[in-house]
Design a protein around this motif. Structure first.
Motif, PDB file in Angstrom:
ATOM      1  N   LEU A  84       0.837  -1.199   0.000  1.00 34.80           N
ATOM      2  CA  LEU A  84       0.000   0.000   0.000  1.00 34.80           C
ATOM      3  C   LEU A  84       0.872   1.248   0.000  1.00 34.80           C
ATOM      4  O   LEU A  84       0.627   2.188  -0.769  1.00 34.80           O
ATOM      5  CB  LEU A  84      -0.941   0.003   1.211  1.00 34.80           C
ATOM      6  CG  LEU A  84      -1.804   1.250   1.384  1.00 34.80           C
ATOM      7  CD1 LEU A  84      -2.743   1.447   0.197  1.00 34.80           C
ATOM      8  CD2 LEU A  84      -2.584   1.171   2.687  1.00 34.80           C
ATOM      9  N   ILE A 108      -6.134  -1.155   3.506  1.00 31.54           N
ATOM     10  CA  ILE A 108      -6.544  -0.333   2.355  1.00 31.54           C
ATOM     11  C   ILE A 108      -6.342   1.165   2.588  1.00 31.54           C
ATOM     12  O   ILE A 108      -6.562   1.956   1.652  1.00 31.54           O
ATOM     13  CB  ILE A 108      -8.000  -0.617   1.936  1.00 31.54           C
ATOM     14  CG1 ILE A 108      -8.969  -0.357   3.080  1.00 31.54           C
ATOM     15  CG2 ILE A 108      -8.129  -2.045   1.396  1.00 31.54           C
ATOM     16  CD1 ILE A 108     -10.442  -0.415   2.657  1.00 31.54           C
ATOM     17  N   ASP A 140      -5.680   2.764  -0.809  1.00 37.30           N
ATOM     18  CA  ASP A 140      -5.533   1.855  -1.939  1.00 37.30           C
ATOM     19  C   ASP A 140      -6.328   2.375  -3.134  1.00 37.30           C
ATOM     20  O   ASP A 140      -7.446   2.882  -2.983  1.00 37.30           O
ATOM     21  CB  ASP A 140      -6.029   0.453  -1.554  1.00 37.30           C
ATOM     22  CG  ASP A 140      -5.759  -0.551  -2.651  1.00 37.30           C
ATOM     23  OD1 ASP A 140      -4.587  -0.965  -2.789  1.00 37.30           O
ATOM     24  OD2 ASP A 140      -6.704  -0.891  -3.383  1.00 37.30           O
TER      25      ASP A 140
END
Length: 160
Positions: free
Chosen positions: A32, A75, A102
Protein backbone atom coordinates in the motif's frame (compact mmCIF):
# COMPACT_ATOMS: atom_id res chain seq x y z
CA UNK A 1 -33.14 3.25 -0.67
CA UNK A 2 -29.39 3.90 -0.66
CA UNK A 3 -27.49 3.81 -3.93
CA UNK A 4 -24.56 1.42 -4.32
CA UNK A 5 -21.95 4.18 -3.74
CA UNK A 6 -23.77 5.39 -0.63
CA UNK A 7 -23.86 1.85 0.76
CA UNK A 8 -20.08 1.62 0.29
CA UNK A 9 -19.56 4.96 2.07
CA UNK A 10 -21.66 3.68 4.98
CA UNK A 11 -19.67 0.44 5.12
CA UNK A 12 -16.37 2.38 5.03
CA UNK A 13 -17.52 4.63 7.86
CA UNK A 14 -17.79 1.49 9.99
CA UNK A 15 -14.26 0.27 9.24
CA UNK A 16 -12.20 0.89 12.35
CA UNK A 17 -9.11 3.05 12.10
CA UNK A 18 -6.56 1.32 14.33
CA UNK A 19 -2.87 1.34 15.16
CA UNK A 20 -0.52 -0.59 12.90
CA UNK A 21 0.17 -4.13 14.11
CA UNK A 22 3.20 -6.30 13.38
CA UNK A 23 0.96 -8.71 11.46
CA UNK A 24 -0.09 -5.96 9.01
CA UNK A 25 2.95 -6.55 6.81
CA UNK A 26 1.33 -9.77 5.60
CA UNK A 27 -1.87 -7.82 4.91
CA UNK A 28 -0.27 -5.64 2.24
CA UNK A 29 0.85 -2.66 4.31
CA UNK A 30 4.18 -2.16 2.49
CA UNK A 31 2.55 -2.68 -0.91
CA UNK A 32 0.00 0.00 0.00
CA UNK A 33 2.80 2.43 0.86
CA UNK A 34 4.29 1.69 -2.57
CA UNK A 35 1.25 3.39 -4.10
CA UNK A 36 2.47 6.61 -2.46
CA UNK A 37 6.22 6.41 -3.02
CA UNK A 38 8.73 3.73 -4.03
CA UNK A 39 9.38 1.41 -1.09
CA UNK A 40 11.53 -1.38 -2.37
CA UNK A 41 11.44 -4.76 -0.69
CA UNK A 42 11.22 -4.90 3.10
CA UNK A 43 12.06 -8.22 4.74
CA UNK A 44 10.03 -9.51 7.66
CA UNK A 45 13.03 -8.91 9.93
CA UNK A 46 13.43 -5.30 8.73
CA UNK A 47 9.71 -4.67 9.19
CA UNK A 48 9.66 -6.09 12.71
CA UNK A 49 12.78 -4.16 13.68
CA UNK A 50 11.35 -0.85 12.44
CA UNK A 51 7.95 -1.65 13.97
CA UNK A 52 9.60 -2.21 17.38
CA UNK A 53 11.65 0.96 17.04
CA UNK A 54 8.57 3.06 16.24
CA UNK A 55 6.49 1.37 18.94
CA UNK A 56 9.14 2.37 21.49
CA UNK A 57 8.20 6.00 20.84
CA UNK A 58 4.73 5.37 22.29
CA UNK A 59 2.17 7.99 21.34
CA UNK A 60 4.84 10.28 19.87
CA UNK A 61 4.66 8.28 16.64
CA UNK A 62 1.38 6.73 15.56
CA UNK A 63 0.80 4.79 12.36
CA UNK A 64 -2.84 3.95 11.73
CA UNK A 65 -4.51 1.68 9.20
CA UNK A 66 -7.92 0.66 7.93
CA UNK A 67 -8.33 -3.01 7.08
CA UNK A 68 -10.88 -4.28 4.59
CA UNK A 69 -12.66 -6.87 6.69
CA UNK A 70 -13.75 -8.89 3.64
CA UNK A 71 -10.31 -9.26 2.08
CA UNK A 72 -8.12 -8.85 5.18
CA UNK A 73 -6.01 -6.28 3.28
CA UNK A 74 -4.83 -2.91 4.58
CA UNK A 75 -6.54 -0.33 2.36
CA UNK A 76 -5.65 2.97 4.04
CA UNK A 77 -2.89 4.31 6.25
CA UNK A 78 -1.30 7.44 7.59
CA UNK A 79 1.07 8.46 10.35
CA UNK A 80 1.63 11.34 12.72
CA UNK A 81 4.67 12.06 14.82
CA UNK A 82 4.92 14.59 17.60
CA UNK A 83 7.83 17.02 17.55
CA UNK A 84 8.72 18.48 20.92
CA UNK A 85 9.88 22.07 20.64
CA UNK A 86 11.21 24.93 22.76
CA UNK A 87 8.98 27.39 20.88
CA UNK A 88 5.61 28.30 22.34
CA UNK A 89 6.55 27.36 25.87
CA UNK A 90 7.96 23.94 24.99
CA UNK A 91 5.02 23.24 22.72
CA UNK A 92 4.44 20.28 20.42
CA UNK A 93 3.72 20.05 16.70
CA UNK A 94 2.10 17.10 14.94
CA UNK A 95 3.52 16.11 11.56
CA UNK A 96 1.25 14.04 9.32
CA UNK A 97 3.00 11.79 6.81
CA UNK A 98 2.41 8.87 4.45
CA UNK A 99 -1.35 9.15 3.96
CA UNK A 100 -2.45 6.74 1.25
CA UNK A 101 -5.63 4.90 0.31
CA UNK A 102 -5.53 1.85 -1.94
CA UNK A 103 -6.39 2.74 -5.54
CA UNK A 104 -9.39 0.38 -5.41
CA UNK A 105 -10.82 2.17 -2.35
CA UNK A 106 -10.33 5.84 -3.25
CA UNK A 107 -13.24 8.23 -3.32
CA UNK A 108 -14.92 6.59 -0.31
CA UNK A 109 -13.77 9.13 2.33
CA UNK A 110 -11.32 6.70 3.97
CA UNK A 111 -8.49 9.20 3.52
CA UNK A 112 -10.50 11.90 5.26
CA UNK A 113 -11.23 9.53 8.14
CA UNK A 114 -7.54 8.64 8.47
CA UNK A 115 -6.52 12.31 8.47
CA UNK A 116 -9.22 13.22 11.03
CA UNK A 117 -7.98 10.38 13.25
CA UNK A 118 -4.37 11.62 12.99
CA UNK A 119 -5.39 15.22 13.73
CA UNK A 120 -7.33 13.99 16.75
CA UNK A 121 -4.29 12.06 17.95
CA UNK A 122 -2.11 15.19 17.68
CA UNK A 123 -4.71 17.27 19.51
CA UNK A 124 -4.93 14.69 22.29
CA UNK A 125 -1.11 14.70 22.55
CA UNK A 126 -1.24 18.44 23.27
CA UNK A 127 0.01 19.73 19.93
CA UNK A 128 -0.67 23.38 19.17
CA UNK A 129 -0.78 22.68 15.42
CA UNK A 130 -0.61 19.89 12.88
CA UNK A 131 1.28 20.30 9.62
CA UNK A 132 1.89 18.24 6.51
CA UNK A 133 3.45 18.46 3.08
CA UNK A 134 1.54 17.47 -0.02
CA UNK A 135 1.68 17.74 -3.78
CA UNK A 136 -0.26 20.47 -5.57
CA UNK A 137 -2.66 17.79 -6.86
CA UNK A 138 -3.59 16.82 -3.29
CA UNK A 139 -4.17 20.38 -2.04
CA UNK A 140 -7.96 20.13 -2.49
CA UNK A 141 -8.15 16.89 -0.52
CA UNK A 142 -6.35 18.38 2.47
CA UNK A 143 -8.46 21.55 2.29
CA UNK A 144 -11.51 19.30 2.67
CA UNK A 145 -9.83 17.94 5.80
CA UNK A 146 -9.56 21.45 7.25
CA UNK A 147 -5.98 22.32 6.30
CA UNK A 148 -4.96 25.58 4.67
CA UNK A 149 -1.92 26.34 2.58
CA UNK A 150 0.89 27.96 4.55
CA UNK A 151 4.49 28.70 3.55
CA UNK A 152 6.59 26.69 1.10
CA UNK A 153 8.18 23.26 1.46
CA UNK A 154 11.87 22.88 0.73
CA UNK A 155 13.83 19.61 0.66
CA UNK A 156 17.28 18.12 0.22
CA UNK A 157 17.30 14.48 -0.85
CA UNK A 158 20.35 12.35 -0.05
CA UNK A 159 19.30 9.26 -2.03
CA UNK A 160 17.15 8.83 -5.09
Amino acid sequence: MAKMGEEQHEADSLLPIRRLQASDKSKGFVELLSQLSPCGPVTDEEFLSRFAELASHGDDHAIVVAEDEQTGRIIATGSVFVEKKFLRGCGKVGHIEDVVVDASARGRRLGQRVVRHLVGHARAAGCYKVILDCSAENRGFYEKCGFQEKNVQMAVYFHE
